[in-house]
Design a protein around this motif. Structure first.
Motif, short mmCIF file in Angstrom:
data_model
loop_
_atom_site.label_atom_id
_atom_site.label_comp_id
_atom_site.label_asym_id
_atom_site.label_seq_id
_atom_site.Cartn_x
_atom_site.Cartn_y
_atom_site.Cartn_z
N ASN A 98 0.86 -1.20 0.00
CA ASN A 98 0.00 0.00 0.00
C ASN A 98 0.89 1.25 0.00
O ASN A 98 2.13 1.14 0.07
N GLY A 99 0.26 2.40 -0.03
CA GLY A 99 1.02 3.66 -0.12
C GLY A 99 1.78 3.98 1.16
O GLY A 99 2.89 4.50 1.12
N LEU A 100 1.16 3.66 2.30
CA LEU A 100 1.85 3.91 3.57
C LEU A 100 3.14 3.09 3.62
O LEU A 100 4.21 3.60 3.97
N GLU B 38 9.45 11.29 -2.60
CA GLU B 38 8.21 11.89 -3.10
C GLU B 38 7.01 11.01 -2.73
O GLU B 38 7.01 9.82 -3.03
N ASP B 39 6.02 11.62 -2.11
CA ASP B 39 4.76 10.93 -1.87
C ASP B 39 3.87 11.23 -3.08
O ASP B 39 3.38 12.36 -3.26
N CYS B 40 3.70 10.21 -3.92
CA CYS B 40 2.95 10.39 -5.19
C CYS B 40 1.59 9.72 -5.12
O CYS B 40 1.02 9.38 -6.16
N PHE C 249 4.00 5.38 -4.37
CA PHE C 249 2.64 5.41 -4.92
C PHE C 249 1.69 4.54 -4.10
O PHE C 249 2.08 3.51 -3.56
N SER C 250 0.42 4.99 -4.07
CA SER C 250 -0.67 4.18 -3.51
C SER C 250 -1.62 3.85 -4.67
O SER C 250 -1.85 4.70 -5.54
N PHE C 251 -2.14 2.64 -4.65
CA PHE C 251 -3.17 2.29 -5.65
C PHE C 251 -4.52 2.06 -4.96
O PHE C 251 -5.33 1.24 -5.40
N THR D 12 -9.69 4.63 -4.91
CA THR D 12 -10.17 5.91 -5.47
C THR D 12 -9.11 6.66 -6.28
O THR D 12 -9.42 7.66 -6.93
N LYS D 13 -7.86 6.20 -6.22
CA LYS D 13 -6.78 6.95 -6.90
C LYS D 13 -6.97 6.90 -8.41
O LYS D 13 -7.63 6.00 -8.93
N ASN D 14 -6.32 7.83 -9.12
CA ASN D 14 -6.45 7.83 -10.59
C ASN D 14 -6.05 6.46 -11.15
O ASN D 14 -6.67 5.98 -12.09
C1 LIG Z 1 -0.82 11.76 0.25
C2 LIG Z 1 -1.02 10.33 0.66
N1 LIG Z 1 0.02 9.64 1.15
C3 LIG Z 1 -0.10 8.36 1.52
C4 LIG Z 1 -1.29 7.68 1.39
C5 LIG Z 1 -1.39 6.27 1.88
O1 LIG Z 1 -1.77 5.35 0.89
P1 LIG Z 1 -2.49 3.98 1.30
O2 LIG Z 1 -3.88 4.28 1.71
O3 LIG Z 1 -2.40 3.15 0.05
O4 LIG Z 1 -1.67 3.37 2.40
C6 LIG Z 1 -2.40 8.34 0.87
C7 LIG Z 1 -3.67 7.62 0.72
O5 LIG Z 1 -4.71 8.08 0.53
C8 LIG Z 1 -2.27 9.70 0.49
O6 LIG Z 1 -3.29 10.40 -0.03
#
Ligand SMILES: Cc1ncc(COP(=O)(O)O)c(C=O)c1O
Length: 362
Positions: A58-60, A155-157, A179-181, A184-186
């Motif tokens: 995940n993005g985190l 970079e937080d993308c 990146f997070s997928f 709701t992301k693009n």
């Molecule tokens: C700016 C930003 N950073 C990090 C995240 C974390 O991504 P994830 O929910 O996939 O862990 C998000 C998720 O919405 C986000 O908007």
């Protein structure tokens, strides 16, 4: 009713394409770190003109693994924008590092590079930028600051798939692009997913180890790692959706241009400039009567959202860390911002209607 997001509608087209692929994938019997993930990593890095990509959970985790791989001393400071989504700051804390918050620019809502230098100390090791709402930060001065002070750039993308600054993609400026997928992301998948773009092979290797128990060779654990793998199911879906990312972004850019033209200038609208290719994960307007505007629209069957109602430094979990610190611009953004419908499933007609009705709000 004009919905803010309806993932069933947004994904209908992609799910139809996925059905065939799903049959093949499920009968193959390889569900973790196999062909689909490898393909996606290749496809996504070539889409971004990037060197290396590793799929993660995940993005985190993309942020946590990137920061972990830098092996920084525990009290190192990481510069982050004050108005980011909570996850960015959580990642810093999870790595035992200290988040140092910097105010955003009033108009772009992205980190104000002029404020960064004021917060640099002997302990600063990283600038962690966030390309908020789908707009890349002003990268050139930030890269200069990183060079001058010998800082890592991450970079937080999570909100900027396919966004560009001077023709270069978000995620390819720094040491790591995260990146997070999230659906709701693009470029959203059907659950959780993420990826780390890295510039250097050595960093790529370390992310690949960290995501898989510290191991590259089976049953050999070289470092203390995590379990954070992009799974094959999500990768199979992402391989399909990635082919349409340009189309998704073009659709959202078109809706944003309608808003920009039609909405009257009483609202603070997103800034658009020649050097920036914005992908409008979010289209936000700002109004001092934001809550009343949201209610006004809801009563007229238009659903909106707020990104974000409470800034991270006011969240119960972490607010004690930022006691006595003031972030007036960030506060102002959180109090006044309203996100209008701009999903792939929203139509031009809907956006025209939202604009016409919003313009009637006094
Ligand atoms: C700016 C930003 N950073 C990090 C995240 C974390 O991504 P994830 O929910 O996939 O862990 C998000 C998720 O919405 C986000 O908007």
């Amino acid at each position: 009713m004009i919905e803010y997001e309806n993932l069933k509608k947004t994904n209908k087209f992609f799910l139809n394409k996925f059905k065939q692929e799903y049959k093949k994938f499920s009968s193959r019997g390889q569900y973790v770190l196999s062909e689909k993930v490898l393909n996606f990593e290749k496809n996504f890095s070539s889409f971004l003109n990037a060197s290396f990509c590793s799929g993660v959970g995940n993005g985190l985790d993309a942020l946590i693994l990137s920061l972990e791989s830098l092996k920084l001393p525990k009290d190192s400071e990481v510069i982050v924008p004050a108005n980011t989504y909570y996850a960015t700051i959580l990642a810093v804390l999870r790595c035992g590092l200290k988040p140092v918050l910097v105010e955003p620019d009033y108009y772009t809502c992205n980190i104000d590079y002029k404020e960064i230098v004021k917060k640099i100390t002997k302990k600063t090791r990283v600038i962690l930028v966030v390309h908020l709402y789908g707009k890349v930060c002003e990268m050139e001065p930030i890269i200069e600051i990183c060079k001058e002070y010998k800082l890592y750039l991450v970079e937080d993308c999570a909100q900027a798939h396919g966004a560009k600054y001077r023709n270069k993609f978000a995620g390819t400026f720094g040491d790591f692009g995260c990146f997070s997928f999230y659906p709701t992301k693009n470029l959203g998948c059907l659950g959780d997913g993420g990826a780390v773009i890295s510039k250097k092979k050595i960093d790529y290797r370390s992310i690949k180890m960290l995501r898989n128990y510290g191991s590259i060779e089976r049953y050999k654990n070289e470092i203390v790692g995590f379990n954070s793998r992009l799974d094959e199911f999500q990768a199979a879906f992402l391989n399909i959706k990635l082919k349409y990312l340009n189309k998704i972004n073009a659709h959202k850019r078109n809706l944003a241009s309608i808003y920009n033209k039609k909405l009257n200038n009483r609202f603070v609208k997103p800034v658009t400039k020649k050097d920036y290719f914005d992908v409008f994960y979010i289209y936000n307007v700002r109004s001092h009567k934001r809550d009343k505007l949201q209610k006004f629209l809801r009563e007229r069957k238009i659903i909106t959202d707020i990104h974000y109602p409470l800034p991270p430094y006011k969240q119960n979990a972490i607010k004690a860390l930022f006691e006595n610190q003031k972030f007036p611009i960030s506060d102002e953004i959180h109090k006044t911002t309203l996100s209008l419908p701009i999903s792939y499933m929203n139509t031009e007609k809907e956006v025209e209607k939202v604009s016409d009705i919003a313009n009637k709000f006094i």
